[in-house]
Design an enzyme around this catalytic site. Structure first.
Site, PDB file in Angstrom:
ATOM      1  N   LYS A  75       1.512  -1.753   0.085  1.00  0.00           N
ATOM      2  CA  LYS A  75       0.232  -0.411  -0.310  1.00  0.00           C
ATOM      3  C   LYS A  75       0.451   1.605  -0.304  1.00  0.00           C
ATOM      4  O   LYS A  75       0.651   2.595  -0.967  1.00  0.00           O
ATOM      5  CB  LYS A  75      -1.304   0.009   0.939  1.00  0.00           C
ATOM      6  CG  LYS A  75      -2.470  -0.601   1.246  1.00  0.00           C
ATOM      7  CD  LYS A  75      -2.987  -0.527  -0.248  1.00  0.00           C
ATOM      8  CE  LYS A  75      -4.402  -1.588   0.509  1.00  0.00           C
ATOM      9  NZ  LYS A  75      -5.049  -0.663  -0.917  1.00  0.00           N
ATOM     10  N   SER A 133       0.648  -9.988  -0.566  1.00  0.00           N
ATOM     11  CA  SER A 133       0.435  -8.808  -0.392  1.00  0.00           C
ATOM     12  C   SER A 133       0.044  -8.039   1.230  1.00  0.00           C
ATOM     13  O   SER A 133       0.540  -7.085   1.340  1.00  0.00           O
ATOM     14  CB  SER A 133      -0.584  -8.526  -0.810  1.00  0.00           C
ATOM     15  OG  SER A 133      -1.810  -9.517  -0.685  1.00  0.00           O
TER      16      SER A 133
END
Length: 406
Positions: free
Chosen positions: A58, A308
């Site tokens: 992110k 992720s």
């Protein structure tokens, strides 16, 4: 939105974003996975974004977005809504750039993610049950204060920043044939698909969603983003009820397929990553590996599974590990009828021990319509070496005359 904001993200945008991130984002490692390769019948590698700054991809999109704000926008600060990973990315990016940040989290967001977000300098506030609730409150806050809303996925700069992960995949695994990407709102999948398809249109890009929060399949069938009416998944990082408009268009054009994985599959994948790869990931971060474990030969190799994120509450980790052990057949729960006589239980435990299982818990049930007067039901929880061993334990007990129900 302006024409500039709605213009499709291009490879050039992603390459420009990489320049912006040169001294900010880590070029995360690509690790060969021998155990997954053996299952898939060809090379499988793990793109370790769980080792990125803030513990997930992110920071890539958040920094690109915030770095491009005007001085006037910076003066009003930024606001975001997130279950945790985007929150940390926004907080670190804003603090690095000297900008105030406020983050709204849904109630029940993981405590480590909340603490980390505060540690990176953000003012954290809780609102609502789902990400969409927190996002609505963040929008209201932006309107009242003038703070700039940093959307978790539905902005060109966010998509371009996340797409830099795709550039690294192509450079680190030049002969890749399939890339599997955990998917919530679609920012990472959209950015990676754009980057990969621009350079290698032959590579298959697959998004992976949790079954209990899979908004993309229905939206793709409908031809536009369709919100889910409810969501239930441990994978809070990809629990998004509606794809973004920008991300949906990019996924629709560039992504080859969307698959879903169950909670059991997520648990098994997370446990396998801890045991076999020595990688700690959150449930969302294990989604791509879960898809591979569900059907190892469905994806052409060489394949890359993106991890992720790695921001998991230790309490949740312990629960997921137990859940994963159960899903893998490592725990066996049986109901066994034995004679209600001295030595009856000892005889059962002897056979269990001879079968190589470890007893975790035992309970008696004496009153049941299914029992005769001289029987007692024993509920026993065992630890086994896996599903095959569990089958052998049950077979041994039945061979010795026990009535066994799993």
């Amino acid at each position: 939105m302006t024409d500039q904001q709605t213009r499709p993200v291009t490879l050039a945008d992603i390459e420009e974003a990489r320049e912006v991130l040169a001294d900010i984002a880590v070029r995360t490692p690509m690790e060969e996975s021998r155990w997954l390769s053996a299952l898939a019948g060809g090379p499988v590698s793990l793109k370790c974004e769980n080792l990125q700054r803030t513990g997930s991809f992110k920071i890539r999109g958040a920094y690109v977005r915030i770095s491009r704000l005007s001085e006037e926008e910076r003066a009003h600060g930024v606001v975001a809504a997130s279950a945790g990973n985007h929150a940390q990315g926004v907080a670190l990016a804003a603090t690095t750039l000297g900008i105030a940040s406020t983050v709204f989290m849904p109630e029940g967001a993981p405590i480590p993610k909340e603490k980390a977000t505060r540690g990176y300098g953000a003012d954290v506030r809780f609102h609502g049950r789902y990400l969409e609730d927190a996002l609505a409150e963040a929008r209201r806050f932006a309107e009242e204060t003038g703070a700039v809303l940093i959307h978790p996925f539905d902005h060109r700069d966010i998509v371009a920043g996340q797409g830099t992960t795709g550039l690294e995949v192509l450079e680190q695994q030049p002969d890749v044939r399939t890339v599997l990407v955990p998917t919530g709102g679609g920012g990472l999948l959209a950015g990676m698909a754009i980057a990969i398809k621009a350079a290698r249109p032959d590579v298959r890009v697959v998004g992976v969603q949790a079954e209990g929060a899979a908004a993309f399949p229905g939206s793709l069938r409908a031809g536009s983003p369709v919100p889910l009416t409810s969501m239930t998944t441990m994978a809070d990082g990809i629990a998004v009820g509606r794809p973004g408009d920008i991300t949906f268009a990019a996924v629709q054009e560039h992504c080859d397929d969307i698959v879903t994985v169950s909670e059991e599959s997520l648990s098994r994948a997370l446990l396998a990553l801890v045991e076999r790869a020595k990688m700690v990931v959150e449930p969302a971060g294990a989604a791509a590996v879960a898809a591979l474990l569900d059907d190892p030969t469905a994806f052409e190799t060489p394949a890359v599974a993106v991890l992720s994120g790695g921001n998991i509450d230790p309490l949740l980790l312990s629960k997921v590990i137990r859940h994963g052990l159960a899903a893998a057949g490592r725990y066996l729960y049986l109901r066994v009828n034995i004679p209600d006589l001295p030595g009856g239980l000892a005889g059962l435990l002897h056979e269990v021990g001879e079968a190589g299982a470890n007893v975790l818990e035992v309970a008696h049930e004496r009153i049941s319509p299914s029992l005769t007067l001289n029987e007692v039901e024993v509920r026993i929880q065992l630890e086994t070496r896996g599903a095959e061993h569990a089958g052998l334990v049950m077979a041994r007990l039945r061979e010795h005359g026990y009535r066994v129900q799993a």
